[in-house]
Design a protein around this motif. Structure first.
Motif, mmCIF file in Angstrom:
data_model
loop_
_atom_site.group_PDB
_atom_site.id
_atom_site.type_symbol
_atom_site.label_atom_id
_atom_site.label_comp_id
_atom_site.label_asym_id
_atom_site.label_seq_id
_atom_site.Cartn_x
_atom_site.Cartn_y
_atom_site.Cartn_z
ATOM 1 N N CYS A 4 33.161 27.154 59.188
ATOM 2 C CA CYS A 4 32.689 26.176 58.210
ATOM 3 C C CYS A 4 31.217 25.874 58.526
ATOM 4 N N GLN A 5 30.556 24.964 57.719
ATOM 5 C CA GLN A 5 28.973 24.737 57.725
ATOM 6 C C GLN A 5 28.938 23.252 57.814
ATOM 7 N N ARG A 7 26.453 19.493 57.673
ATOM 8 C CA ARG A 7 25.115 18.876 57.206
ATOM 9 C C ARG A 7 24.558 18.624 58.612
ATOM 10 N N THR A 18 35.562 18.328 64.135
ATOM 11 C CA THR A 18 36.325 19.320 63.526
ATOM 12 C C THR A 18 36.959 20.232 64.333
ATOM 13 N N GLN A 45 28.132 27.052 50.656
ATOM 14 C CA GLN A 45 28.974 26.051 51.154
ATOM 15 C C GLN A 45 29.977 25.966 50.166
ATOM 16 N N GLU A 47 34.409 24.321 50.269
ATOM 17 C CA GLU A 47 35.250 23.208 50.110
ATOM 18 C C GLU A 47 34.697 22.220 51.367
ATOM 19 N N ALA A 48 34.854 20.649 51.188
ATOM 20 C CA ALA A 48 34.554 19.855 52.103
ATOM 21 C C ALA A 48 35.860 19.663 52.949
ATOM 22 N N LEU A 49 35.764 19.678 54.407
ATOM 23 C CA LEU A 49 36.747 19.081 55.179
ATOM 24 C C LEU A 49 36.767 17.883 55.381
ATOM 25 N N HIS A 54 32.029 21.682 55.968
ATOM 26 C CA HIS A 54 32.356 22.268 54.868
ATOM 27 C C HIS A 54 32.732 23.878 55.127
ATOM 28 N N GLN A 55 33.771 24.246 54.579
ATOM 29 C CA GLN A 55 34.029 25.618 54.858
ATOM 30 C C GLN A 55 32.861 26.555 54.235
ATOM 31 N N LYS A 57 31.983 29.350 52.134
ATOM 32 C CA LYS A 57 32.598 30.041 50.996
ATOM 33 C C LYS A 57 32.363 31.725 50.990
ATOM 34 N N ARG A 75 23.648 24.819 46.813
ATOM 35 C CA ARG A 75 24.989 24.575 47.675
ATOM 36 C C ARG A 75 24.813 26.112 48.756
#
Length: 85
Positions: A4-5, A7, A18, A45, A47-49, A54-55, A57, A75
């Motif tokens: 995941c990524q 901010r 997470t 980037q 989908e938000a968790l 974020h996952q 992609k 993104r």
């Protein structure tokens, strides 16, 4: 999901939350691009968790031709090559 990524603001705390929540196996930190740079890998980037991370992609290794379109999309992030498991 295995990546995941995050901010930048509070990234370490978000990474910890997470990981504790068991939502991912490996975290990576993305850097918002300030300019066109084809020498960096780019993270797309996803989908938000629930923790604010974020996952990932997609990862593109040093995209020579699509980098400007990727930056303009808003993104994509440069990969920091920093991972947390």
């Amino acid at each position: 999901m295995d990546r995941c990524q995050l901010r930048p603001a509070g990234a370490i705390e978000t990474a910890h939350q997470t990981a504790v929540a068991g939502q991912i196996v490996t975290l990576t930190f993305g850097i918002r691009p300030a300019e066109l740079a084809t020498g960096f890998g780019h993270i797309d980037q996803g989908e938000a968790l629930s923790t604010g991370a974020h996952q990932v992609k997609h990862f593109a290794e040093k995209p020579p031709f699509a980098a400007e379109q990727m930056r303009a999309a808003g993104r994509f992030f440069w990969t920091s090559c920093i991972f947390m498991s």
